[in-house]
Design a protein around this motif. Structure first.
Motif, short mmCIF file in Angstrom:
data_model
loop_
_atom_site.label_atom_id
_atom_site.label_comp_id
_atom_site.label_asym_id
_atom_site.label_seq_id
_atom_site.Cartn_x
_atom_site.Cartn_y
_atom_site.Cartn_z
N GLY A 85 0.80 -1.24 0.00
CA GLY A 85 0.00 0.00 0.00
C GLY A 85 0.83 1.28 0.00
O GLY A 85 0.60 2.17 -0.84
N PRO A 86 1.84 1.41 0.89
CA PRO A 86 2.61 2.65 0.95
C PRO A 86 3.45 2.89 -0.31
O PRO A 86 3.93 3.99 -0.53
CB PRO A 86 3.53 2.45 2.17
CG PRO A 86 2.88 1.37 2.98
CD PRO A 86 2.19 0.49 1.99
N HIS A 87 3.67 1.86 -1.14
CA HIS A 87 4.53 1.98 -2.33
C HIS A 87 3.72 2.04 -3.62
O HIS A 87 4.28 1.97 -4.71
CB HIS A 87 5.49 0.79 -2.40
CG HIS A 87 6.33 0.66 -1.16
ND1 HIS A 87 7.50 1.36 -0.97
CD2 HIS A 87 6.12 -0.05 -0.02
CE1 HIS A 87 7.99 1.08 0.21
NE2 HIS A 87 7.17 0.23 0.82
N TRP A 88 2.42 2.16 -3.50
CA TRP A 88 1.55 2.09 -4.68
C TRP A 88 1.71 3.33 -5.55
O TRP A 88 1.76 4.44 -5.05
CB TRP A 88 0.10 1.98 -4.21
CG TRP A 88 -0.84 1.52 -5.30
CD1 TRP A 88 -1.55 2.31 -6.15
CD2 TRP A 88 -1.13 0.16 -5.64
NE1 TRP A 88 -2.27 1.52 -7.01
CE2 TRP A 88 -2.03 0.20 -6.72
CE3 TRP A 88 -0.72 -1.08 -5.15
CZ2 TRP A 88 -2.54 -0.95 -7.32
CZ3 TRP A 88 -1.22 -2.23 -5.73
CH2 TRP A 88 -2.12 -2.16 -6.80
N ARG A 89 1.81 3.12 -6.89
CA ARG A 89 1.81 4.26 -7.81
C ARG A 89 0.36 4.70 -7.98
O ARG A 89 -0.49 3.88 -8.38
CB ARG A 89 2.42 3.87 -9.15
CG ARG A 89 3.91 3.52 -9.05
CD ARG A 89 4.39 2.75 -10.25
NE ARG A 89 4.18 3.49 -11.49
CZ ARG A 89 3.75 2.93 -12.62
NH1 ARG A 89 3.47 1.65 -12.67
NH2 ARG A 89 3.60 3.66 -13.69
N PHE A 110 -3.85 2.37 1.92
CA PHE A 110 -3.22 3.23 0.93
C PHE A 110 -3.10 4.65 1.49
O PHE A 110 -4.01 5.47 1.32
CB PHE A 110 -4.02 3.23 -0.38
CG PHE A 110 -4.02 1.90 -1.07
CD1 PHE A 110 -3.00 1.58 -1.97
CD2 PHE A 110 -4.99 0.94 -0.81
CE1 PHE A 110 -2.97 0.33 -2.59
CE2 PHE A 110 -4.97 -0.29 -1.42
CZ PHE A 110 -3.95 -0.60 -2.31
N PRO A 111 -1.97 4.96 2.16
CA PRO A 111 -1.84 6.26 2.83
C PRO A 111 -1.92 7.45 1.87
O PRO A 111 -2.30 8.54 2.28
CB PRO A 111 -0.45 6.18 3.49
CG PRO A 111 0.21 4.96 2.98
CD PRO A 111 -0.82 4.08 2.38
N GLN A 112 -1.57 7.22 0.58
CA GLN A 112 -1.62 8.35 -0.36
C GLN A 112 -2.99 8.49 -1.04
O GLN A 112 -3.14 9.23 -2.00
CB GLN A 112 -0.55 8.17 -1.45
CG GLN A 112 0.86 8.07 -0.92
CD GLN A 112 1.75 7.26 -1.87
OE1 GLN A 112 1.73 7.47 -3.06
NE2 GLN A 112 2.48 6.29 -1.32
N GLY A 113 -3.98 7.76 -0.55
CA GLY A 113 -5.32 7.83 -1.15
C GLY A 113 -5.65 6.56 -1.90
O GLY A 113 -4.75 5.89 -2.42
#
Ligand SMILES: NC(=O)c1ccc[n+]([C@@H]2O[C@H](COP(=O)([O-])OP(=O)(O)OC[C@H]3O[C@@H](n4cnc5c(N)ncnc54)[C@H](OP(=O)(O)O)[C@@H]3O)[C@@H](O)[C@H]2O)c1
Length: 271
Positions: A85-89, A110-113
Motif C-alpha cells: 500500500g505505501p509503495h503504490w503508484r 493506501f496512505p496516499q489515497g
C-alpha cells in the motif's frame, strides 16, 4: 534489463495461472509484459518455464506494473496490502479477485489515497476459458481501465458488471456453483453405474447431457420449465424421474445451498 511489467499478479496460484493462460492465448499481453510474485520459488519456476512470463519473490517489484491483480487467499490479503500500500503508484489500477474483501476495506492500506480498484468474483471454469466473472469498479476507475478489466476477464469466459452489493449472492451462486454442479455430475455418473453402465460411458453421457442442456437453455432463450415440459411425455420416463426429484425437494435444497453460501460470504466479509 527485464521489460517494465504492464500487468502483475501478487499470488501465483490456480486463479492467477488460469488468467495468465487466457490472457496469453488471447494475445492481450506479451509474456514479457506479465510479472508474477509468489513466495514459492518452485511455483515461480514452473510459471516462467510454462508461460515465459517474468517472476519475482518481491511484491514491491509487482506494484511497479500499471495493473496489479491481487490473487492471494483472503487471510493473506491484509499482510500483502500492508506491504505494498505505501509503495503504490497512484495511477496504477488494482484488481482484486479475493473473495469477501470489499472495495471500501482497501482504503486504510493506501496512505496516499485509494487508487483505482476493481473487485472481481471469477469462478473455476476460468481454468478452461468458460468462467463467469462479476466485476465492480470503485469511482476512481476510468473508462479505459474498466475496459481493460473487462478484457482481462473476458479472456477466460464471460463478464458481468454488477453493483458490489450483489457480490455475496454472486459468490454463493456462480462462485460456489461449479462445486454444486460437479456434485450433481458425480451423483448422476454413479446413478448410471448403478443401472449397469460402464463408468467411462456413464461419465461421457452425463457430461455431454449437462453441457447440451446448458446450451439449449442459453441458445433457445426459452424458459427452462418450457424446455423441461417439451421432453416430459405424460406418464413417460422423464415424468417418472422428475417426480422423484420433486418429492426430494431438489429446488428447495438448491435454494438453501445458495442461501447458506451467500450468508457465509457475508460473514467472511465482516472479518
Ligand atoms: N479458486 C476459485 O474458484 C476462486 C473463485 C473466485 C475467487 N477466488 C479467489 O482467488 C484468490 C486466489 O485463489 P486461488 O484458488 O488461486 O488460491 P491459491 O491457489 O492458494 O493461490 C494463492 C497464491 O498466493 C501465494 N501467496 C501467499 N502469500 C503471498 C504473499 N504474501 N505474497 C504473494 N503471494 C502469496 C500462495 O503461495 P503459498 O501457496 O505458498 O501460500 C499461492 O501460490 C482467493 O482470494 C480466492 O478467494 C478463487
Amino acid at each position: 534489463m527485464p521489460e517494465q511489467p504492464k500487468l502483475a499478479f501478487i499470488g501465483g496460484g490456480t486463479m492467477a495461472e488460469a488468467l495468465i493462460k487466457g490472457l496469453l492465448n488471447k494475445g492481450l499481453f506479451e509474456p514479457s509484459a506479465v510479472l508474477v510474485s509468489d513466495p514459492l520459488q518452485a511455483r515461480l519456476d514452473f510459471l516462467h518455464e510454462t508461460y515465459g512470463i517474468q517472476t519475482t519473490m518481491s511484491n514491491l517489484l509487482a506494484v511497479e506494473a500499471d495493473t496489479v491483480i491481487f490473487a492471494v487467499k483472503p487471510p493473506q490479503l491484509p499482510d500483502v496490502l500492508r506491504e505494498v500500500g505505501p509503495h503504490w503508484r497512484p495511477t496504477s489500477m488494482g484488481l482484486s479477485i479475493v473473495a469477501g474483501f470489499r472495495l471500501d476495506q482497501f482504503a486504510p492500506f493506501f496512505p496516499q489515497g485509494t487508487p483505482p480498484l476493481v473487485r472481481a468474483m471469477p469462478n473455476t471454469p476460468c481454468v478452461v476459458g468458460e468462467g463467469i466473472t462479476a466485476i465492480a469498479p470503485n469511482s476512481d476507475v476510468d473508462a479505459s481501465q474498466l475496459d481493460l478489466a473487462r478484457a482481462i476477464f473476458r479472456a477466460v469466459g464471460e463478464v458481468l458488471e454488477l453493483p458490489e452489493h450483489y457480490f455475496d449472492a454472486v459468490t454463493g451462486l456462480s462462485g460456489s456453483g461449479p462445486a454444486y454442479v460437479t456434485l450433481i455430475i458425480e451423483a448422476l455418473i454413479e446413478a448410471g453405474v448403478q443401472q449397469g453402465l460402464p463408468r467411462r460411458i456413464s461419465r461421457e453421457l452425463v457430461c455431454q447431457t449437462v453441457k447440451g442442456a446448458t446450451m439449449l437453455v442459453q441458445q433457445s432463450g426459452k424458459h427452462p420449465a418450457e424446455l423441461k415440459d417439451q421432453v416430459t411425455t405424460p406418464a413417460g420416463t422423464t415424468a417418472a424421474g422428475l417426480q422423484v426429484l420433486e418429492e426430494s425437494a431438489i429446488r428447495a435444497t438448491l435454494c438453501r445451498a445458495v442461501s447458506a453460501a451467500t450468508e457465509r460470504s457475508k460473514a467472511l466479509g465482516k472479518g
